[in-house]
Design a protein around this motif. Structure first.
Motif, short mmCIF file in Angstrom:
data_model
loop_
_atom_site.label_atom_id
_atom_site.label_comp_id
_atom_site.label_asym_id
_atom_site.label_seq_id
_atom_site.Cartn_x
_atom_site.Cartn_y
_atom_site.Cartn_z
N GLY A 204 17.80 -22.95 -3.10
CA GLY A 204 18.74 -23.69 -3.94
C GLY A 204 20.02 -24.12 -3.28
O GLY A 204 20.90 -24.69 -3.94
N THR A 205 20.17 -23.87 -1.98
CA THR A 205 21.43 -24.19 -1.30
C THR A 205 21.38 -25.49 -0.52
O THR A 205 22.41 -25.95 -0.04
CB THR A 205 21.81 -23.05 -0.33
N ARG A 206 20.20 -26.08 -0.38
CA ARG A 206 20.05 -27.27 0.44
C ARG A 206 19.94 -28.52 -0.43
O ARG A 206 19.16 -28.54 -1.40
CB ARG A 206 18.81 -27.16 1.33
N GLU A 207 20.69 -29.54 -0.09
CA GLU A 207 20.61 -30.81 -0.81
C GLU A 207 19.61 -31.73 -0.10
O GLU A 207 19.61 -31.83 1.13
CB GLU A 207 21.97 -31.48 -0.87
N SER A 208 18.78 -32.37 -0.88
CA SER A 208 17.79 -33.27 -0.30
C SER A 208 17.20 -34.17 -1.37
O SER A 208 17.10 -33.76 -2.54
CB SER A 208 16.67 -32.48 0.38
N SER A 209 16.77 -35.34 -0.98
CA SER A 209 16.06 -36.24 -1.90
C SER A 209 14.70 -35.67 -2.28
O SER A 209 14.08 -36.13 -3.24
CB SER A 209 15.89 -37.61 -1.25
N LEU A 210 14.25 -34.66 -1.53
CA LEU A 210 12.96 -34.04 -1.84
C LEU A 210 13.06 -33.06 -3.01
O LEU A 210 12.04 -32.73 -3.62
CB LEU A 210 12.43 -33.28 -0.61
N ARG A 211 14.26 -32.59 -3.28
CA ARG A 211 14.44 -31.61 -4.36
C ARG A 211 14.03 -32.23 -5.70
O ARG A 211 14.35 -33.38 -6.01
CB ARG A 211 15.89 -31.15 -4.43
N GLY A 212 13.30 -31.47 -6.46
CA GLY A 212 12.86 -31.94 -7.77
C GLY A 212 11.52 -32.63 -7.76
O GLY A 212 10.96 -32.89 -8.83
N MET A 213 10.97 -32.92 -6.57
CA MET A 213 9.65 -33.52 -6.53
C MET A 213 8.63 -32.48 -6.95
O MET A 213 8.67 -31.33 -6.49
CB MET A 213 9.32 -34.02 -5.12
N PRO A 214 7.67 -32.83 -7.83
CA PRO A 214 6.69 -31.83 -8.29
C PRO A 214 5.80 -31.30 -7.18
O PRO A 214 5.38 -30.15 -7.21
CB PRO A 214 5.88 -32.59 -9.34
N LEU A 215 5.50 -32.14 -6.20
CA LEU A 215 4.65 -31.72 -5.09
C LEU A 215 5.10 -32.45 -3.83
O LEU A 215 4.89 -33.66 -3.69
CB LEU A 215 3.17 -32.03 -5.37
N VAL A 216 5.71 -31.73 -2.92
CA VAL A 216 6.16 -32.31 -1.66
C VAL A 216 5.00 -32.36 -0.69
O VAL A 216 4.29 -31.37 -0.49
CB VAL A 216 7.32 -31.49 -1.06
N ARG A 217 4.79 -33.52 -0.07
CA ARG A 217 3.76 -33.67 0.96
C ARG A 217 4.42 -34.01 2.29
O ARG A 217 5.59 -34.43 2.33
CB ARG A 217 2.75 -34.75 0.56
N ALA A 218 3.66 -33.88 3.36
CA ALA A 218 4.21 -34.16 4.69
C ALA A 218 4.73 -35.59 4.78
O ALA A 218 5.76 -35.85 5.42
CB ALA A 218 3.15 -33.90 5.76
N GLU A 219 4.04 -36.52 4.15
CA GLU A 219 4.47 -37.91 4.22
C GLU A 219 5.82 -38.11 3.52
O GLU A 219 6.61 -38.97 3.92
CB GLU A 219 3.42 -38.83 3.60
N HIS A 220 6.10 -37.30 2.50
CA HIS A 220 7.40 -37.38 1.84
C HIS A 220 8.50 -36.91 2.79
O HIS A 220 9.59 -37.48 2.83
CB HIS A 220 7.42 -36.52 0.58
N VAL A 221 8.18 -35.87 3.57
CA VAL A 221 9.17 -35.35 4.52
C VAL A 221 9.48 -36.40 5.58
O VAL A 221 10.65 -36.67 5.89
CB VAL A 221 8.66 -34.05 5.18
N SER A 222 8.44 -37.02 6.15
CA SER A 222 8.67 -38.01 7.20
C SER A 222 9.38 -39.25 6.67
O SER A 222 10.27 -39.80 7.33
CB SER A 222 7.35 -38.42 7.87
N THR A 223 9.03 -39.66 5.44
CA THR A 223 9.67 -40.84 4.84
C THR A 223 11.15 -40.56 4.56
O THR A 223 12.02 -41.40 4.84
CB THR A 223 8.95 -41.25 3.55
N ALA A 224 11.44 -39.37 4.03
CA ALA A 224 12.83 -39.01 3.74
C ALA A 224 13.63 -38.87 5.03
O ALA A 224 14.80 -39.27 5.10
CB ALA A 224 12.88 -37.71 2.94
N ALA A 225 13.00 -38.32 6.06
CA ALA A 225 13.69 -38.19 7.35
C ALA A 225 14.03 -39.56 7.92
O ALA A 225 15.14 -39.79 8.43
CB ALA A 225 12.83 -37.41 8.32
N ALA A 226 13.08 -40.49 7.82
CA ALA A 226 13.32 -41.85 8.32
C ALA A 226 14.43 -42.55 7.53
O ALA A 226 15.15 -43.39 8.08
CB ALA A 226 12.03 -42.66 8.24
N ALA A 227 14.60 -42.17 6.25
CA ALA A 227 15.62 -42.78 5.40
C ALA A 227 16.99 -42.14 5.59
O ALA A 227 17.96 -42.55 4.95
CB ALA A 227 15.20 -42.69 3.94
#
Length: 329
Positions: A204-227
């Motif tokens: 709960g201490t890290r801010e990220s656009s991934l927070r709140g996603m029901p299911l995080v996938r590897a492609e979400h991580v790479s896309t968010a990193a690129a953004a």
């Protein structure tokens, strides 16, 4: 004598099943891809796989296959045709997949580790074509590996060599499916990239656009990193650093002409390839670093299916020459 008949290729992945008819030029026909649904167990999944095979034969319109090739993650016993306990398929113990496929389709069948099949496909039809020494890493549900040594497939003494995903990259690190800690697979597979992101977000201490996603996938991580998401970038950079470290070790040991990266994680493209290639060029022993090409799979998502097809084509050729017993490539 080379058979001119097509063959049926079946790929059993932890996430998806892929089947196609494959012709001698390495092209797929009637390709079908559906979820594995491995929670249903081996009997249901194999039944589904064979149904897809029959549908693929009909869709391709090329007639009956001359043989069946099967690719699957290990451990497996290729000589006996048995899946002894694939790590990505819990509960699949001693499944006689070759005998089952041969009975289902009425033709000879062969099974091989999926990454071994993939390196054969890339060597014959893709990015490693003609290489004397080629290594292949698949970054998917797990991390597998395969190698061509002196122009021929290398399988190891018991047929399960090339488990590059179980190189230790972080001693004492994350638990791996193999039972050890700190394996490359525990950090660089699609499954584990997603799990690491979720674990780090859970406090709960890290801010990220991934927070709140029901299911995080590897492609979400790479896309968010690129953004520009700093948290996602941290996870992704750690992934590519550890992968680059493992590839460097392999380059130092084998001194290959080419290292091919394939699997779903490589859909990130240059974002994955560029940092790994840079690490290898900067840290591998100079003679090896100067000679090796680190590249993405030329056959894309079809590589394991084409590899299974290549194995089946070789089996059909061997049987045409000697009906009593095929030789392995």
């Amino acid at each position: 004598m080379a058979t001119q008949h097509p063959v049926l290729a079946l790929d059993i992945g932890g996430t998806k099943l892929a089947v196609a008819m494959v012709t001698r030029d390495g092209r797929t026909h009637g390709l079908l891809v559906e979820p594995t649904e491995k929670h249903r167990g081996p009997d249901a999944v194999v039944s589904h796989l064979f149904d897809l095979g029959r549908r693929s034969i009909a869709a391709a319109g090329l007639g009956a296959p001359a043989a069946v090739g099967i690719s699957c993650g290990g451990p497996l016993d290729a000589a006996a045709g048995i899946l002894t306990g694939p790590l990505h398929l819990p509960g699949w113990i001693d499944v006689p997949i070759v005998a089952m496929a041969s009975e289902a389709f009425g033709v000879p069948a062969v099974v091989e580790n999926d990454a071994t099949a993939a390196v054969l496909a890339e060597h014959r039809f893709g990015a490693a074509r003609g290489a004397d020494i080629a290594l292949y890493l698949t970054l998917s549900t797990g991390v597998g590996g395969g190698s061509i040594i002196d122009g021929r497939l290398h399988r190891g003494a018991a047929g399960n060599g090339g488990e590059f995903g179980h190189l230790t990259v972080r001693p004492g690190g994350r638990q791996c499916e193999c039972g050890r800690r700190g394996c490359l697979e525990a950090y660089a597979s699609g499954t584990n990239i997603a799990e690491r992101a979720q674990e780090l977000l859970a406090d709960g201490t890290r801010e990220s656009s991934l927070r709140g996603m029901p299911l995080v996938r590897a492609e979400h991580v790479s896309t968010a990193a690129a953004a520009g998401d700093p948290f996602a970038r941290e996870v992704w950079d750690d992934t590519t650093a550890l992968l680059g470290q493992a590839v460097t070790d392999l380059v130092n040991v084998f001194e290959p002409n080419v290292v091919v990266l394939g699997g779903g994680v490589t859909r990130a493209g240059a974002m994955l390839l560029d940092p790994v290639r840079e690490i290898v060029q900067q840290t591998a022993m100079p003679p090896a670093a100067a000679r090796v090409d680190v590249t993405l799979a030329g056959l894309g998502d079809e590589v394991c299916v084409v590899g299974a097809g290549a194995l089946a084509l070789d089996l059909a050729d061997d049987l045409a020459l000697d009906p009593k017993g095929p030789a392995r490539v």
